[in-house]
Write a protein that holds these residues in place. Structure first.
Motif, PDB file in Angstrom:
ATOM      1  N   ASP A 191     -10.765  11.147  -6.123  1.00 18.69           N
ATOM      2  CA  ASP A 191      -9.413  10.997  -5.615  1.00 18.69           C
ATOM      3  C   ASP A 191      -8.936   9.426  -6.031  1.00 18.69           C
ATOM      4  O   ASP A 191      -9.958   8.728  -6.462  1.00 18.69           O
ATOM      5  CB  ASP A 191      -9.526  10.931  -3.968  1.00 18.69           C
ATOM      6  CG  ASP A 191     -10.665  10.110  -3.321  1.00 18.69           C
ATOM      7  OD1 ASP A 191     -11.321   9.203  -4.020  1.00 18.69           O
ATOM      8  OD2 ASP A 191     -10.820  10.359  -2.341  1.00 18.69           O
ATOM      9  N   ASN A 192      -8.049   8.986  -5.764  1.00 19.82           N
ATOM     10  CA  ASN A 192      -7.344   7.806  -6.265  1.00 19.82           C
ATOM     11  C   ASN A 192      -6.853   7.085  -4.920  1.00 19.82           C
ATOM     12  O   ASN A 192      -5.933   7.500  -4.340  1.00 19.82           O
ATOM     13  CB  ASN A 192      -6.227   8.083  -7.119  1.00 19.82           C
ATOM     14  CG  ASN A 192      -5.879   6.923  -7.951  1.00 19.82           C
ATOM     15  OD1 ASN A 192      -6.772   5.978  -8.067  1.00 19.82           O
ATOM     16  ND2 ASN A 192      -4.812   6.776  -8.282  1.00 19.82           N
ATOM     17  N   PRO A 194      -5.340   3.999  -2.718  1.00 19.83           N
ATOM     18  CA  PRO A 194      -4.097   3.070  -2.856  1.00 19.83           C
ATOM     19  C   PRO A 194      -4.386   1.746  -3.390  1.00 19.83           C
ATOM     20  O   PRO A 194      -5.626   1.295  -3.400  1.00 19.83           O
ATOM     21  CB  PRO A 194      -3.311   2.958  -1.400  1.00 19.83           C
ATOM     22  CG  PRO A 194      -4.032   3.887  -0.639  1.00 19.83           C
ATOM     23  CD  PRO A 194      -5.458   4.341  -1.270  1.00 19.83           C
ATOM     24  N   TYR A 200      -0.332   0.756   2.064  1.00 22.38           N
ATOM     25  CA  TYR A 200      -0.845   2.059   2.634  1.00 22.38           C
ATOM     26  C   TYR A 200      -0.741   2.018   4.260  1.00 22.38           C
ATOM     27  O   TYR A 200      -0.165   3.152   4.712  1.00 22.38           O
ATOM     28  CB  TYR A 200      -2.325   2.179   2.325  1.00 22.38           C
ATOM     29  CG  TYR A 200      -2.907   3.161   2.976  1.00 22.38           C
ATOM     30  CD1 TYR A 200      -2.929   4.628   2.772  1.00 22.38           C
ATOM     31  CD2 TYR A 200      -3.749   3.140   3.890  1.00 22.38           C
ATOM     32  CE1 TYR A 200      -3.283   5.680   3.211  1.00 22.38           C
ATOM     33  CE2 TYR A 200      -4.524   4.141   4.580  1.00 22.38           C
ATOM     34  CZ  TYR A 200      -4.181   5.397   4.275  1.00 22.38           C
ATOM     35  OH  TYR A 200      -4.834   6.489   4.973  1.00 22.38           O
ATOM     36  N   ILE A 352      -5.197  13.710  -4.324  1.00 21.69           N
ATOM     37  CA  ILE A 352      -4.976  12.648  -3.090  1.00 21.69           C
ATOM     38  C   ILE A 352      -5.585  13.150  -1.633  1.00 21.69           C
ATOM     39  O   ILE A 352      -5.453  14.141  -1.529  1.00 21.69           O
ATOM     40  CB  ILE A 352      -3.411  12.628  -3.112  1.00 21.69           C
ATOM     41  CG1 ILE A 352      -2.806  11.838  -4.412  1.00 21.69           C
ATOM     42  CG2 ILE A 352      -2.989  11.750  -1.854  1.00 21.69           C
ATOM     43  CD1 ILE A 352      -2.234  12.746  -5.106  1.00 21.69           C
ATOM     44  N   SER A 358      -1.875   8.711   2.910  1.00 23.75           N
ATOM     45  CA  SER A 358      -2.305   8.762   1.534  1.00 23.75           C
ATOM     46  C   SER A 358      -1.048   9.501   0.553  1.00 23.75           C
ATOM     47  O   SER A 358      -0.786   9.108  -0.292  1.00 23.75           O
ATOM     48  CB  SER A 358      -3.713   9.542   1.453  1.00 23.75           C
ATOM     49  OG  SER A 358      -4.776   8.792   1.879  1.00 23.75           O
ATOM     50  N   GLU A 362       1.299   7.717  -2.147  1.00 23.27           N
ATOM     51  CA  GLU A 362       1.567   8.396  -3.745  1.00 23.27           C
ATOM     52  C   GLU A 362       2.581   8.819  -4.034  1.00 23.27           C
ATOM     53  O   GLU A 362       3.186   8.431  -5.240  1.00 23.27           O
ATOM     54  CB  GLU A 362       0.591   9.686  -3.466  1.00 23.27           C
ATOM     55  CG  GLU A 362       0.457   9.846  -5.252  1.00 23.27           C
ATOM     56  CD  GLU A 362      -0.522   9.143  -5.908  1.00 23.27           C
ATOM     57  OE1 GLU A 362      -0.330   9.188  -7.458  1.00 23.27           O
ATOM     58  OE2 GLU A 362      -1.279   8.451  -5.362  1.00 23.27           O
ATOM     59  N   ARG A 366       4.126   6.056  -6.741  1.00 23.27           N
ATOM     60  CA  ARG A 366       3.612   6.721  -8.053  1.00 23.27           C
ATOM     61  C   ARG A 366       4.434   8.023  -8.481  1.00 23.27           C
ATOM     62  O   ARG A 366       4.405   8.517  -9.592  1.00 23.27           O
ATOM     63  CB  ARG A 366       2.252   7.235  -7.898  1.00 23.27           C
ATOM     64  CG  ARG A 366       1.399   5.779  -7.742  1.00 23.27           C
ATOM     65  CD  ARG A 366      -0.175   6.091  -7.688  1.00 23.27           C
ATOM     66  NE  ARG A 366      -0.779   4.957  -7.472  1.00 23.27           N
ATOM     67  CZ  ARG A 366      -2.161   5.024  -6.994  1.00 23.27           C
ATOM     68  NH1 ARG A 366      -2.630   6.240  -6.383  1.00 23.27           N
ATOM     69  NH2 ARG A 366      -2.843   3.813  -6.811  1.00 23.27           N
ATOM     70  N   VAL A 369       4.083  14.834  -6.352  1.00 25.42           N
ATOM     71  CA  VAL A 369       3.020  15.162  -6.149  1.00 25.42           C
ATOM     72  C   VAL A 369       2.937  16.888  -6.346  1.00 25.42           C
ATOM     73  O   VAL A 369       3.844  17.445  -6.084  1.00 25.42           O
ATOM     74  CB  VAL A 369       1.999  14.784  -5.370  1.00 25.42           C
ATOM     75  CG1 VAL A 369       1.834  13.200  -5.378  1.00 25.42           C
ATOM     76  CG2 VAL A 369       2.636  14.783  -3.961  1.00 25.42           C
TER      77      VAL A 369
END
Length: 477
Positions: A191-192, A194, A200, A352, A358, A362, A366, A369
């Motif tokens: 997972d990535n 923040p 966040y 994610i 979260s 994202e 970013r 998704v």
């Protein structure tokens, strides 16, 4: 007492002499023989049956094969007990007509017609001429509409019947209009986290956001596509999220064409997909990382029309693969369409965490998704409002209606809030893009309640380009 025992023994002896075969007019067709394993079941098993005219016959050892009381399949003795049954002689077919009480029409022997998605036939059952119809659940059936209306006050979204689903069985639609096979390995992806923990936590206070209305993203988010009659959501949602992410990377020229989903469908390994009945998201992301993907004009989409996936028509040389591994763009493409196209490669995909904050972080920082949701029959009828998986009381009407669900991959583009008119409490929903064309839902989009239908369980994204990943790593070092 002795006389009673004598009578019982005589009765048992008579039973043993009964010819357990069906009557002479019954043709022994394959029923148990074509059952998925197990063909035959031990003891009593009410689920061990096959469709038999407008009823069912059984392939277990419990069914009694007496003269006047039998519900085993005609080939039960042959398949399940190894008894060799000689071909029977059919009696002359009775003449007559069949009456359809729904339309008040008469049909001649041998006639057939469709009632919504189910085939009806005028045929003989024994010495009787009778109308026999399939009993599968149809998408646009009154059964689904009436079932929804009983729950509508509690569900909070509107439904309608779509012409594109006329005559389509739910069991078929779950294959050709969805297309994501469950893949537990996705949940083990890295997972990535923040970049900014403060941002966040601030996401909890942001009640609404739509990536399409962000001034910085204007004109960079892909619209709605139509996958047609091929279950390809596993690949289509991947390339569209990748295209969205690519367009948001600075100094990257936005491709004029969508990225080619056919490139993935036809050129991935056979293990990636089950024809037009679905594929695995892991393979789609792995493909665009290792081999990249071309634009739609280079490799046009055809599976939605043909209903099948052809062999790969785009070959990459060893030099091409080396360039991709070194994050270089391929320019000497030999496009199947013979048109000029572009090629793009991407960094690895990442997962994610499924908590709402979260996912919100994202999308906000970013871009869009990919999410996979569980789909039940009422989703095909969605027209507006906030969707949530409803209870399936229709499943109690017919055993065929049970366990009708599948998995579908979509894009999440933002979120919003509303007050539930029943509970008067505020609830949050995701803004999602489907792939059934702009004629479905809210111009192709829909809203789904946070956490509903497993929509947050598997959320995947990628950096826009491999080179961008390297630049970020260098900056952090």
């Amino acid at each position: 007492m002795a006389r009673l025992f004598l009578l019982i023994n005589i009765f048992i002896l008579l039973l043993s002499q009964i010819d357990c075969r069906y009557a002479d007019w019954e043709e022994v067709k394959p029923y148990c023989k074509i059952r998925p394993n197990p063909q035959c079941c031990a003891s009593r098993d009410d689920d061990c049956f096959m469709p038999y005219y407008d009823s069912r016959c059984y392939c277990d050892n419990f069914c009694f094969r007496g003269i006047d009381n039998h519900d085993c399949c005609p080939d039960h003795d042959q398949v399940c007990q190894g008894i060799n049954i000689t071909a029977t002689t059919l009696a002359p077919k009775p003449s007559g007509t069949c009456y359809d009480s729904f339309t008040n029409r008469q049909y001649a022997l041998g006639d057939s017609f469709l009632r919504d998605c189910n085939l009806c036939r005028c045929q003989t059952l024994g010495f009787e001429t009778k109308l026999s119809c399939d009993e599968d659940l149809c998408i646009n059936s009154d059964v689904l509409i009436s079932d929804y209306k009983t729950q509508q006050p509690y569900l909070g979204f509107e439904v309608k019947q779509y012409p594109k689903f006329n005559g389509v069985k739910v069991k078929d639609a779950l294959k050709i209009y969805l297309g994501t096979l469950p893949d537990p390995s996705l949940r083990h992806m890295v997972d990535n986290a923040p970049d900014d923990p403060n941002e966040y936590h601030r996401m909890e206070e942001v009640n609404a956001y739509d990536v399409r209305t962000n001034p910085s993203y204007a004109g960079k988010i892909r619209g709605i596509r139509d996958q047609g009659k091929c279950g390809i959501s596993w690949a289509l949602s991947t390339v569209d999220v990748a295209a969205d992410r690519l367009s948001l990377v600075q100094n990257i020229k936005l491709p004029n064409e969508p990225l080619s989903v056919q490139n993935i469908l036809s050129c991935t390994d056979p293990e990636a997909k089950d024809g037009c009945e679905g594929g695995r998201v892991t393979y789609a992301w792995g493909f665009i990382k290792d081999r990249g993907v071309v634009t739609e004009n280079c490799y046009p989409y055809e599976s939605g029309t043909t209903g099948n996936i052809t062999e790969c028509k785009l070959r990459l040389s060893n030099e091409d693969l080396q360039n991709i591994a070194q994050h270089r763009k391929i320019t000497n493409l030999n496009c199947p369409s013979r048109a000029r196209g572009e090629h793009f490669n991407f960094g690895p995909a990442y997962r994610i965490r499924k908590d709402a904050s979260s996912v919100k972080y994202e999308i906000h920082f970013r871009g869009p998704v990919q999410a996979t949701m569980r789909v039940t029959p009422d989703f095909f009828l969605y027209s507006s409002g906030v969707y949530r998986c409803g209870g399936a009381s229709y499943a109690n009407q017919n055993p065929r209606y049970a366990n009708l669900f599948g998995y579908h991959s979509i894009r999440l583009l933002g979120w919003g809030t509303q007050v539930n008119r029943n509970t008067h409490k505020e609830e949050s929903y995701w803004i999602a893009a489907n792939s059934w064309g702009t004629g479905w839902g809210e111009n192709g989009y829909f809203h789904i309640l946070f956490g509903e239908c497993e929509v947050q369980d598997t959320v995947i994204a990628t950096y826009g380009k491999s080179t961008d990943v390297l630049k970020k790593k260098n900056r952090r070092q």
